[in-house]
Design a protein around this motif. Structure first.
Motif, PDB file in Angstrom:
ATOM      1  N   LEU A  19      -1.063 -18.353  26.457  1.00  0.00           N
ATOM      2  CA  LEU A  19      -0.746 -18.462  27.889  1.00  0.00           C
ATOM      3  C   LEU A  19      -0.888 -19.906  28.357  1.00  0.00           C
ATOM      4  O   LEU A  19      -0.003 -20.448  29.015  1.00  0.00           O
ATOM      5  CB  LEU A  19      -1.662 -17.544  28.705  1.00  0.00           C
ATOM      6  CG  LEU A  19      -1.776 -17.865  30.198  1.00  0.00           C
ATOM      7  CD1 LEU A  19      -0.523 -17.442  30.942  1.00  0.00           C
ATOM      8  CD2 LEU A  19      -2.993 -17.214  30.801  1.00  0.00           C
ATOM      9  N   ILE A  20      -1.994 -20.537  28.017  1.00  0.00           N
ATOM     10  CA  ILE A  20      -2.234 -21.920  28.443  1.00  0.00           C
ATOM     11  C   ILE A  20      -1.186 -22.846  27.833  1.00  0.00           C
ATOM     12  O   ILE A  20      -0.597 -23.686  28.530  1.00  0.00           O
ATOM     13  CB  ILE A  20      -3.672 -22.356  28.097  1.00  0.00           C
ATOM     14  CG1 ILE A  20      -4.670 -21.570  28.944  1.00  0.00           C
ATOM     15  CG2 ILE A  20      -3.848 -23.861  28.288  1.00  0.00           C
ATOM     16  CD1 ILE A  20      -6.123 -21.724  28.523  1.00  0.00           C
ATOM     17  N   LEU A  21      -0.941 -22.711  26.546  1.00  0.00           N
ATOM     18  CA  LEU A  21       0.017 -23.602  25.874  1.00  0.00           C
ATOM     19  C   LEU A  21       1.428 -23.436  26.420  1.00  0.00           C
ATOM     20  O   LEU A  21       2.134 -24.428  26.635  1.00  0.00           O
ATOM     21  CB  LEU A  21      -0.022 -23.371  24.363  1.00  0.00           C
ATOM     22  CG  LEU A  21      -1.319 -23.787  23.674  1.00  0.00           C
ATOM     23  CD1 LEU A  21      -1.271 -23.428  22.194  1.00  0.00           C
ATOM     24  CD2 LEU A  21      -1.627 -25.267  23.877  1.00  0.00           C
ATOM     25  N   VAL A  22       1.849 -22.199  26.674  1.00  0.00           N
ATOM     26  CA  VAL A  22       3.182 -21.967  27.235  1.00  0.00           C
ATOM     27  C   VAL A  22       3.251 -22.526  28.659  1.00  0.00           C
ATOM     28  O   VAL A  22       4.243 -23.153  29.043  1.00  0.00           O
ATOM     29  CB  VAL A  22       3.522 -20.456  27.206  1.00  0.00           C
ATOM     30  CG1 VAL A  22       4.731 -20.134  28.061  1.00  0.00           C
ATOM     31  CG2 VAL A  22       3.751 -20.003  25.777  1.00  0.00           C
ATOM     32  N   ASP A  61      -0.673  -5.081  31.695  1.00  0.00           N
ATOM     33  CA  ASP A  61      -1.574  -5.451  30.608  1.00  0.00           C
ATOM     34  C   ASP A  61      -1.332  -6.881  30.121  1.00  0.00           C
ATOM     35  O   ASP A  61      -2.040  -7.382  29.262  1.00  0.00           O
ATOM     36  CB  ASP A  61      -1.399  -4.464  29.447  1.00  0.00           C
ATOM     37  CG  ASP A  61      -2.486  -4.610  28.401  1.00  0.00           C
ATOM     38  OD1 ASP A  61      -3.672  -4.709  28.778  1.00  0.00           O
ATOM     39  OD2 ASP A  61      -2.139  -4.646  27.193  1.00  0.00           O
ATOM     40  N   ARG A  62      -0.323  -7.543  30.669  1.00  0.00           N
ATOM     41  CA  ARG A  62       0.056  -8.888  30.220  1.00  0.00           C
ATOM     42  C   ARG A  62      -0.773  -9.957  30.926  1.00  0.00           C
ATOM     43  O   ARG A  62      -0.924  -9.933  32.147  1.00  0.00           O
ATOM     44  CB  ARG A  62       1.538  -9.104  30.510  1.00  0.00           C
ATOM     45  CG  ARG A  62       2.043 -10.460  30.060  1.00  0.00           C
ATOM     46  CD  ARG A  62       3.520 -10.568  30.267  1.00  0.00           C
ATOM     47  NE  ARG A  62       3.769 -11.036  31.629  1.00  0.00           N
ATOM     48  CZ  ARG A  62       4.913 -11.550  32.030  1.00  0.00           C
ATOM     49  NH1 ARG A  62       5.933 -11.611  31.224  1.00  0.00           N
ATOM     50  NH2 ARG A  62       5.054 -11.963  33.268  1.00  0.00           N
ATOM     51  N   LEU A  63      -1.291 -10.896  30.145  1.00  0.00           N
ATOM     52  CA  LEU A  63      -1.968 -12.048  30.732  1.00  0.00           C
ATOM     53  C   LEU A  63      -0.902 -12.911  31.409  1.00  0.00           C
ATOM     54  O   LEU A  63       0.055 -13.339  30.771  1.00  0.00           O
ATOM     55  CB  LEU A  63      -2.691 -12.868  29.670  1.00  0.00           C
ATOM     56  CG  LEU A  63      -3.849 -12.188  28.940  1.00  0.00           C
ATOM     57  CD1 LEU A  63      -4.463 -13.146  27.924  1.00  0.00           C
ATOM     58  CD2 LEU A  63      -4.905 -11.703  29.909  1.00  0.00           C
ATOM     59  N   ALA A  64      -1.078 -13.151  32.718  1.00  0.00           N
ATOM     60  CA  ALA A  64      -0.080 -13.904  33.476  1.00  0.00           C
ATOM     61  C   ALA A  64      -0.619 -15.238  33.979  1.00  0.00           C
ATOM     62  O   ALA A  64       0.151 -16.129  34.318  1.00  0.00           O
ATOM     63  CB  ALA A  64       0.417 -13.074  34.653  1.00  0.00           C
ATOM     64  N   GLY A  65      -1.932 -15.384  34.054  1.00  0.00           N
ATOM     65  CA  GLY A  65      -2.524 -16.619  34.549  1.00  0.00           C
ATOM     66  C   GLY A  65      -3.993 -16.687  34.208  1.00  0.00           C
ATOM     67  O   GLY A  65      -4.602 -15.683  33.806  1.00  0.00           O
ATOM     68  N   ILE A  83      -0.376 -20.680  34.848  1.00  0.00           N
ATOM     69  CA  ILE A  83       0.416 -19.521  35.232  1.00  0.00           C
ATOM     70  C   ILE A  83       1.655 -19.493  34.340  1.00  0.00           C
ATOM     71  O   ILE A  83       2.340 -20.511  34.198  1.00  0.00           O
ATOM     72  CB  ILE A  83       0.867 -19.597  36.716  1.00  0.00           C
ATOM     73  CG1 ILE A  83      -0.295 -19.948  37.651  1.00  0.00           C
ATOM     74  CG2 ILE A  83       1.573 -18.302  37.123  1.00  0.00           C
ATOM     75  CD1 ILE A  83      -1.435 -18.978  37.671  1.00  0.00           C
ATOM     76  N   LEU A  84       1.942 -18.341  33.745  1.00  0.00           N
ATOM     77  CA  LEU A  84       3.152 -18.239  32.927  1.00  0.00           C
ATOM     78  C   LEU A  84       4.365 -18.694  33.728  1.00  0.00           C
ATOM     79  O   LEU A  84       4.525 -18.298  34.890  1.00  0.00           O
ATOM     80  CB  LEU A  84       3.384 -16.801  32.473  1.00  0.00           C
ATOM     81  CG  LEU A  84       2.556 -16.277  31.326  1.00  0.00           C
ATOM     82  CD1 LEU A  84       2.913 -14.820  31.053  1.00  0.00           C
ATOM     83  CD2 LEU A  84       2.736 -17.116  30.072  1.00  0.00           C
ATOM     84  N   PRO A  85       5.239 -19.483  33.151  1.00  0.00           N
ATOM     85  CA  PRO A  85       6.430 -19.941  33.878  1.00  0.00           C
ATOM     86  C   PRO A  85       7.250 -18.790  34.466  1.00  0.00           C
ATOM     87  O   PRO A  85       7.791 -18.911  35.561  1.00  0.00           O
ATOM     88  CB  PRO A  85       7.217 -20.706  32.818  1.00  0.00           C
ATOM     89  CG  PRO A  85       6.184 -21.185  31.846  1.00  0.00           C
ATOM     90  CD  PRO A  85       5.147 -20.093  31.808  1.00  0.00           C
TER      91      PRO A  85
END
Length: 156
Positions: A19-22, A61-65, A83-85
């Protein structure tokens, strides 16, 4: 969207690193020196969460931020706000910062503090819109120019 404070039961460190890298990928090639996110590992994130106050935002269930916070003498330092793009602009960052404000107040701290790279003008504008003001210019070790700015939000 739900927010969760990270504790010992959290076991999705590889996903959190992704998440962080994306989320920070747009910085690659734009900032110098490169982001410290590039040197993170799942174990380093686990340790960071033990030593700091960390939250994730879940979209189902998805990590978004995510956001990591570290109490300082008069402020709460905000780091790795990511935060995911695909879900940016939907209020997740604002919700995380609202939790940071509550966390700071619970600890008797009067401000939020963060740093953002000098090249990331869009981040400066977003944080200003959220009530942050530039308070300092900083440089990374070995650089003779400004590489980041510090921004603070005074809590009333």
């Amino acid at each position: 969207m739900t927010l969760r404070r990270l504790d010992d039961s959290f076991d999705r460190w590889n996903e959190l690193l992704e998440l962080i890298l994306v989320s920070f990928a747009y910085m690659n090639g734009r900032i110098d020196p490169p982001s410290s996110a590039l040197s993170l590992t799942p174990q380093a994130l686990r340790e960071k969460a033990r030593n700091e106050i960390a939250y994730v935002a879940l979209d189902g269930d998805r990590l978004a931020g995510c956001m990591f916070c570290r109490p300082e003498p008069d402020s709460l330092y905000i780091a790795k706000l990511a935060i995911l793009p695909s879900v940016q602009g939907k209020g997740i960052g604002h919700r995380l910062l609202t939790v940071a404000e509550a966390t700071a107040r619970e600890r008797g701290l009067t401000a939020l503090r963060l740093e953002t790279r000098i090249e990331l003008i869009g981040n400066h504008a977003t944080f200003a819109k959220w009530g942050f003001a530039k308070t300092a210019e900083n440089r990374h070790a070995g650089f003779d120019r400004t590489t980041s700015i510090e921004m603070r939000k005074v809590l009333i």
